[in-house]
Design an enzyme around this catalytic site. Structure first.
Site, mmCIF file in Angstrom:
data_model
loop_
_atom_site.group_PDB
_atom_site.id
_atom_site.type_symbol
_atom_site.label_atom_id
_atom_site.label_comp_id
_atom_site.label_asym_id
_atom_site.label_seq_id
_atom_site.Cartn_x
_atom_site.Cartn_y
_atom_site.Cartn_z
ATOM 1 N N HIS A 75 -2.124 32.738 3.328
ATOM 2 C CA HIS A 75 -1.374 31.831 2.452
ATOM 3 C C HIS A 75 -0.697 32.651 1.356
ATOM 4 O O HIS A 75 -1.364 33.372 0.615
ATOM 5 C CB HIS A 75 -2.298 30.765 1.852
ATOM 6 C CG HIS A 75 -2.701 29.719 2.842
ATOM 7 N ND1 HIS A 75 -3.915 29.083 2.824
ATOM 8 C CD2 HIS A 75 -2.004 29.188 3.894
ATOM 9 C CE1 HIS A 75 -3.960 28.201 3.821
ATOM 10 N NE2 HIS A 75 -2.816 28.254 4.489
ATOM 11 N N GLU A 116 -1.682 32.954 -2.631
ATOM 12 C CA GLU A 116 -3.043 33.288 -3.028
ATOM 13 C C GLU A 116 -3.138 34.794 -3.270
ATOM 14 O O GLU A 116 -3.796 35.529 -2.539
ATOM 15 C CB GLU A 116 -4.010 32.783 -1.947
ATOM 16 C CG GLU A 116 -3.883 31.261 -1.779
ATOM 17 C CD GLU A 116 -4.521 30.702 -0.511
ATOM 18 O OE1 GLU A 116 -5.166 31.461 0.232
ATOM 19 O OE2 GLU A 116 -4.353 29.490 -0.257
ATOM 20 N N HIS A 153 -9.111 33.656 1.099
ATOM 21 C CA HIS A 153 -8.187 32.719 0.444
ATOM 22 C C HIS A 153 -8.557 32.570 -1.034
ATOM 23 O O HIS A 153 -9.562 33.076 -1.492
ATOM 24 C CB HIS A 153 -8.324 31.327 1.077
ATOM 25 C CG HIS A 153 -7.843 31.210 2.488
ATOM 26 N ND1 HIS A 153 -6.766 30.436 2.837
ATOM 27 C CD2 HIS A 153 -8.293 31.742 3.648
ATOM 28 C CE1 HIS A 153 -6.571 30.496 4.139
ATOM 29 N NE2 HIS A 153 -7.486 31.283 4.665
ATOM 30 N N GLU A 174 -13.117 31.399 -0.378
ATOM 31 C CA GLU A 174 -12.182 30.861 -1.379
ATOM 32 C C GLU A 174 -12.570 31.539 -2.685
ATOM 33 O O GLU A 174 -13.613 31.228 -3.260
ATOM 34 C CB GLU A 174 -12.307 29.338 -1.507
ATOM 35 C CG GLU A 174 -11.878 28.554 -0.268
ATOM 36 C CD GLU A 174 -10.370 28.479 -0.069
ATOM 37 O OE1 GLU A 174 -9.616 28.977 -0.929
ATOM 38 O OE2 GLU A 174 -9.939 27.934 0.966
ATOM 39 N N ARG A 197 3.381 28.671 0.130
ATOM 40 C CA ARG A 197 2.115 28.788 0.864
ATOM 41 C C ARG A 197 2.308 29.231 2.325
ATOM 42 O O ARG A 197 1.546 30.022 2.857
ATOM 43 C CB ARG A 197 1.435 27.411 0.845
ATOM 44 C CG ARG A 197 0.256 27.221 1.780
ATOM 45 C CD ARG A 197 -0.237 25.776 1.670
ATOM 46 N NE ARG A 197 -1.209 25.400 2.675
ATOM 47 C CZ ARG A 197 -2.527 25.438 2.483
ATOM 48 N NH1 ARG A 197 -3.009 25.916 1.354
ATOM 49 N NH2 ARG A 197 -3.360 25.021 3.422
HETATM 50 ZN ZN LIG Z 1 -5.527 29.440 1.506
#
Ligand SMILES: [Zn+2]
Ligand SMILES: *[C@@H]1O[C@H](CO)[C@@H](O)[C@H](O)[C@H]1NC(C)=O
Ligand SMILES: *[C@@H]1O[C@H](CO)[C@@H](O)[C@H](O)[C@H]1NC(C)=O
Ligand SMILES: *[C@@H]1O[C@H](CO)[C@@H](O)[C@H](O)[C@H]1NC(C)=O
Length: 359
Positions: free
Chosen positions: A89, A92, A220, A294, A149
């Site tokens: 993405h 990020e 991410h 994340e 993104r």
């Molecule tokens: Zn992501």
């Protein structure tokens, strides 16, 4: 004459100058545009030719070459492997920063830490610092593109929007839940499973070596979570218990570094339902330890994590990743040794018992 000598001297100096920009001077605690990350990869391979190899494994929609760093001791034997990708993405930015930090750390640890040396003999690390190179480059254009993104492929004929969400595009329950078929949505899952060249590159590279991979870690931000398979509420991983235990221990390792809390679970349990993720795809391929990280933060700065948080974020995430990798390694290698020892011991016992019976 003098002039030309002077000129050659200047040329010579600038050549030396270029050659001395080594990765020891690279600032790991700043965000870097794509071209600097590519140069960094080249430099790292040049400085560590015995254990670092750049491998090109695909092209983005805009025909940029997708590369990874293969890091490991060249033993000449078939090895196990660890997968890590960052920057699927675009916005990020902490993710590519983490992949670079991770590589620097394992290279340093290799020289000092016998455990890392052992792991690099048994396994190769395949690290892609930026998978969605087109999107990442686009997010560097200006303030209005910063939060891009998706990748940068054009939508279908009747749609003026660009980009597919690559983490909804993998062939894992593709198009079923938590996606959009509207090509203007940030969750657009593409025209079909693995329609995107970036998805195809990972699918081919990992798919053709799937028995080798022990871990598939995809990085991410944000939210401070470790997600395990699957993204759908009606599909349970047969190995859920172990994945959860290892994930919780990784979160504990993370917390020890700077006190940050990471939540562990499947995405339907702690985030939301969705299909077509690379993590679910890799688990369906049979790769045992697959997690989505994340990273920081928990919403304060969101995707625009300030640069002064790169260092602590990377330090804690490294600790978590290392826990998962070490667990997978030890289960495969030391686990095999332990099983052999138990078998031998059982044999000795059996012989002993038989012997006793004979008396
Ligand atoms: Zn992501
Ligand atoms: C930002 O870059 C995009 C893509 O190149 C362009 O379309 C847009 O006009 C730019 N916006 C500003 C404010 O410069
Ligand atoms: C789970 O649900 C999805 C979406 O409704 C469906 O496509 C899939 O076949 C289901 N899987 C199982 C194992 O029931
Ligand atoms: C992050 O913030 C949300 C909302 O405030 C909260 O529910 C969650 O527990 C926080 N997560 C962590 C790991 O601190």
């Amino acid at each position: 004459m003098l002039y030309s000598v002077g000129l050659s001297f200047v040329v010579l100096l600038s050549v030396i100058g270029a050659a001395t920009v080594d990765s020891g001077e690279y600032d790991y605690f700043k965000y870097h545009p794509m071209s600097e990350i590519t140069d960094w990869m080249t430099q790292l391979e040049k400085e560590n030719p015995d254990i670092v190899t750049i491998m090109d494994y695909g092209k983005t929609y805009e025909k940029k070459t997708i590369s990874l760093l293969k890091i490991g001791v060249k033993t000449g034997e078939k090895k196990k492997a660890i997968w890590m990708d960052c920057g699927i993405h675009a916005r990020e930015w902490i993710a590519p920063a983490f992949c670079q930090y991770f590589v620097r750390q394992i290279l340093d640890a290799y020289k000092k830490d016998p455990k890392m040396e052992e792991m690099m003999k048994n396994m190769d690390f395949y690290v892609t610092p930026v998978l969605n190179m087109d999107g990442y480059t686009f997010s560097w254009t200006n303030d209005s593109t910063r939060l891009w993104r998706k990748n940068r492929s054009p939508g279908p004929k009747d749609c003026d929007c660009y980009g597919t969400d690559l983490n909804r595009n993998f062939d894992a329950f593709w198009g079923t839940v938590g996606v959009s078929f509207d090509c203007c949505s940030i969750f657009y899952c593409g025209s079909q499973a693995a329609s995107e060249p970036e998805t195809q590159a990972v699918t081919y590279f990992v798919g053709t070596r799937k028995e080798d991979f022990l871990c598939f870690l995809t990085i991410h931000s944000y939210g401070q979570m470790l997600l395990l398979p699957y993204g759908l509420p009606n599909v349970t991983d047969p190995n859920y218990k172990e994945l959860m235990e290892v994930g919780l221990a990784a979160a504990e390792a993370i917390k020890k570094v700077h006190g940050m809390d990471y939540t562990v679970g499947t995405s339907p349990d702690i985030l939301y339902e969705f299909s077509g993720s690379s993590k679910d795809w890799s688990r369906l391929q049979g790769i045992p330890f697959t997690y989505t990280f994340e990273l920081r933060d928990n919403g304060t700065y969101a995707f625009k994590l300030p640069e002064d948080q790169i260092k602590p974020t990377c330090e804690e995430a490294y600790s978590g990743a290392l826990h998962i990798i070490t667990y997978a390694h030890d289960k495969t290698f030391n686990g095999a040794v332990a099983t052999a020892a138990v078998t031998l011991w059982t044999l000795v016992l059996a012989v002993g018992v038989t012997g006793t019976n004979l008396m």
